[in-house]
Design a protein around this motif. Structure first.
Motif, PDB file in Angstrom:
ATOM      1  N   ALA A  24      40.526  25.732  52.687  1.00  0.00           N
ATOM      2  CA  ALA A  24      39.267  25.138  52.285  1.00  0.00           C
ATOM      3  C   ALA A  24      39.466  24.798  50.674  1.00  0.00           C
ATOM      4  O   ALA A  24      38.233  24.327  51.152  1.00  0.00           O
ATOM      5  N   GLY A  25      39.971  24.764  49.897  1.00  0.00           N
ATOM      6  CA  GLY A  25      40.130  24.637  48.546  1.00  0.00           C
ATOM      7  C   GLY A  25      38.509  25.255  48.328  1.00  0.00           C
ATOM      8  O   GLY A  25      37.981  24.470  47.326  1.00  0.00           O
ATOM      9  N   LEU A  26      38.866  26.304  47.726  1.00  0.00           N
ATOM     10  CA  LEU A  26      37.723  27.158  47.612  1.00  0.00           C
ATOM     11  C   LEU A  26      37.992  28.216  46.074  1.00  0.00           C
ATOM     12  O   LEU A  26      37.784  29.302  45.783  1.00  0.00           O
ATOM     13  N   LEU A  27      39.471  28.250  46.471  1.00  0.00           N
ATOM     14  CA  LEU A  27      40.419  29.069  45.902  1.00  0.00           C
ATOM     15  C   LEU A  27      39.812  28.970  44.067  1.00  0.00           C
ATOM     16  O   LEU A  27      40.087  27.588  43.626  1.00  0.00           O
ATOM     17  N   GLY A  28      39.608  30.400  43.518  1.00  0.00           N
ATOM     18  CA  GLY A  28      39.500  30.075  42.291  1.00  0.00           C
ATOM     19  C   GLY A  28      37.309  29.580  41.518  1.00  0.00           C
ATOM     20  O   GLY A  28      36.497  30.121  40.480  1.00  0.00           O
ATOM     21  N   LYS A  29      36.944  29.572  42.868  1.00  0.00           N
ATOM     22  CA  LYS A  29      35.763  28.663  42.965  1.00  0.00           C
ATOM     23  C   LYS A  29      34.902  29.588  43.367  1.00  0.00           C
ATOM     24  O   LYS A  29      34.024  30.476  43.136  1.00  0.00           O
ATOM     25  N   VAL A  30      35.157  29.858  44.843  1.00  0.00           N
ATOM     26  CA  VAL A  30      34.665  31.104  45.263  1.00  0.00           C
ATOM     27  C   VAL A  30      35.097  32.729  45.736  1.00  0.00           C
ATOM     28  O   VAL A  30      34.539  33.838  46.306  1.00  0.00           O
ATOM     29  N   ILE A  31      36.915  32.484  45.408  1.00  0.00           N
ATOM     30  CA  ILE A  31      37.674  33.484  46.000  1.00  0.00           C
ATOM     31  C   ILE A  31      38.917  33.434  44.898  1.00  0.00           C
ATOM     32  O   ILE A  31      39.244  31.999  45.383  1.00  0.00           O
ATOM     33  N   PRO A  32      38.895  34.486  44.345  1.00  0.00           N
ATOM     34  CA  PRO A  32      39.342  34.724  43.322  1.00  0.00           C
ATOM     35  C   PRO A  32      41.559  34.577  44.131  1.00  0.00           C
ATOM     36  O   PRO A  32      41.475  35.389  45.421  1.00  0.00           O
ATOM     37  N   LEU A  33      41.882  34.405  43.359  1.00  0.00           N
ATOM     38  CA  LEU A  33      43.577  34.252  43.477  1.00  0.00           C
ATOM     39  C   LEU A  33      43.462  36.023  43.201  1.00  0.00           C
ATOM     40  O   LEU A  33      43.974  36.486  42.426  1.00  0.00           O
ATOM     41  N   HIS A  34      44.620  36.629  44.285  1.00  0.00           N
ATOM     42  CA  HIS A  34      44.737  38.076  43.417  1.00  0.00           C
ATOM     43  C   HIS A  34      45.257  38.227  44.765  1.00  0.00           C
ATOM     44  O   HIS A  34      45.307  38.017  46.177  1.00  0.00           O
ATOM     45  N   ALA A  35      46.431  39.422  44.781  1.00  0.00           N
ATOM     46  CA  ALA A  35      47.129  39.996  45.357  1.00  0.00           C
ATOM     47  C   ALA A  35      46.806  41.592  45.587  1.00  0.00           C
ATOM     48  O   ALA A  35      46.780  42.649  46.256  1.00  0.00           O
ATOM     49  N   TRP A  36      45.437  42.276  44.396  1.00  0.00           N
ATOM     50  CA  TRP A  36      45.675  43.760  44.355  1.00  0.00           C
ATOM     51  C   TRP A  36      44.062  43.414  44.336  1.00  0.00           C
ATOM     52  O   TRP A  36      43.188  43.247  43.328  1.00  0.00           O
ATOM     53  N   THR A  37      43.732  44.064  46.000  1.00  0.00           N
ATOM     54  CA  THR A  37      42.044  44.812  46.332  1.00  0.00           C
ATOM     55  C   THR A  37      41.105  45.435  44.787  1.00  0.00           C
ATOM     56  O   THR A  37      40.113  44.408  44.642  1.00  0.00           O
ATOM     57  N   PRO A  38      41.696  45.901  44.066  1.00  0.00           N
ATOM     58  CA  PRO A  38      40.623  45.812  42.619  1.00  0.00           C
ATOM     59  C   PRO A  38      40.189  44.904  41.956  1.00  0.00           C
ATOM     60  O   PRO A  38      39.034  44.928  41.484  1.00  0.00           O
ATOM     61  N   SER A  39      40.920  44.419  42.040  1.00  0.00           N
ATOM     62  CA  SER A  39      40.994  43.431  40.800  1.00  0.00           C
ATOM     63  C   SER A  39      40.351  42.081  41.528  1.00  0.00           C
ATOM     64  O   SER A  39      39.116  41.116  41.101  1.00  0.00           O
ATOM     65  N   GLY A  40      40.224  42.105  42.365  1.00  0.00           N
ATOM     66  CA  GLY A  40      39.338  41.094  43.437  1.00  0.00           C
ATOM     67  C   GLY A  40      38.277  41.360  43.504  1.00  0.00           C
ATOM     68  O   GLY A  40      37.274  40.494  43.192  1.00  0.00           O
ATOM     69  N   LEU A  41      37.396  42.512  43.875  1.00  0.00           N
ATOM     70  CA  LEU A  41      36.060  43.064  43.863  1.00  0.00           C
ATOM     71  C   LEU A  41      36.097  42.901  42.363  1.00  0.00           C
ATOM     72  O   LEU A  41      34.680  42.542  42.149  1.00  0.00           O
ATOM     73  N   ALA A  42      36.601  42.933  41.260  1.00  0.00           N
ATOM     74  CA  ALA A  42      36.331  43.404  39.810  1.00  0.00           C
ATOM     75  C   ALA A  42      35.599  41.635  39.300  1.00  0.00           C
ATOM     76  O   ALA A  42      34.756  41.061  38.666  1.00  0.00           O
ATOM     77  N   TRP A  43      36.758  40.512  40.035  1.00  0.00           N
ATOM     78  CA  TRP A  43      35.857  39.048  40.390  1.00  0.00           C
ATOM     79  C   TRP A  43      34.825  38.527  40.928  1.00  0.00           C
ATOM     80  O   TRP A  43      34.153  38.299  40.378  1.00  0.00           O
ATOM     81  N   PHE A  44      35.027  39.064  41.703  1.00  0.00           N
ATOM     82  CA  PHE A  44      33.667  39.141  42.551  1.00  0.00           C
ATOM     83  C   PHE A  44      32.435  39.840  41.926  1.00  0.00           C
ATOM     84  O   PHE A  44      30.795  38.901  41.767  1.00  0.00           O
ATOM     85  N   ARG A  45      32.604  40.934  41.334  1.00  0.00           N
ATOM     86  CA  ARG A  45      31.263  41.022  40.631  1.00  0.00           C
ATOM     87  C   ARG A  45      31.183  40.383  39.614  1.00  0.00           C
ATOM     88  O   ARG A  45      29.986  40.437  38.840  1.00  0.00           O
ATOM     89  N   LYS A  46      32.048  40.409  38.945  1.00  0.00           N
ATOM     90  CA  LYS A  46      31.604  39.054  37.843  1.00  0.00           C
ATOM     91  C   LYS A  46      31.683  37.939  37.638  1.00  0.00           C
ATOM     92  O   LYS A  46      30.283  37.062  36.985  1.00  0.00           O
TER      93      LYS A  46
END
Length: 131
Positions: free
Chosen positions: A63-85
């Motif tokens: 969608a062209g949204l990687l790193g802008k709206v949704i992080p590059l991640h393979a581990w769910t805790p790191s993805g959630l941490a990105w969203f929290r930040k």
């Protein structure tokens, strides 16, 4: 086209994708998403890793949204941490179509699965997930 419909359209096109099997017939987590991720991070260990978060990242990339709206991640805790930040996080009610939803596993003591909210009705969410 707005972000939510784009993400959901791309994710929906992937419904039915199944991973491969190893020589013993066991599921092996090999899908185009893990190949893409392993290439992106230059680490072949991800070729056979659980791919729910990788799927979410792949859809964002499409969608062209990687790193802008949704992080590059393979581990769910790191993805959630990105969203929290970097974005808003809602716990419990308040989910909307197109949102990324993380699932908490009490047995693991952490979020351990992720997908996209497809719809919300009568207190329930319907999701599109990988893995």
């Amino acid at each position: 086209m707005s972000t939510a419909p784009t993400l959901l359209s791309l994710a929906a096109r992937e419904i039915g994708v199944r991973e491969g099997r190893d020589a013993n017939g066991n599921w092996n987590n090999r899908v185009k998403y893990t190949t893409w991720y392993a290439d992106k991070v230059k680490d072949n260990a991800f070729l056979t890793s659980a791919w729910c978060a990788i799927f979410v990242s792949w859809v964002a990339w499409q969608a062209g949204l990687l790193g802008k709206v949704i992080p590059l991640h393979a581990w769910t805790p790191s993805g959630l941490a990105w969203f929290r930040k970097n974005a808003s996080v809602t716990q419990g009610s308040g989910a909307r179509p197109g949102d990324v939803v993380y699932f908490y596993y009490p047995s693991m003591g952490r979020v351990a699965h992720v997908g996209f909210v497809e719809s919300v009705a009568n207190g329930y969410i319907t999701t599109i997930e990988g893995n």
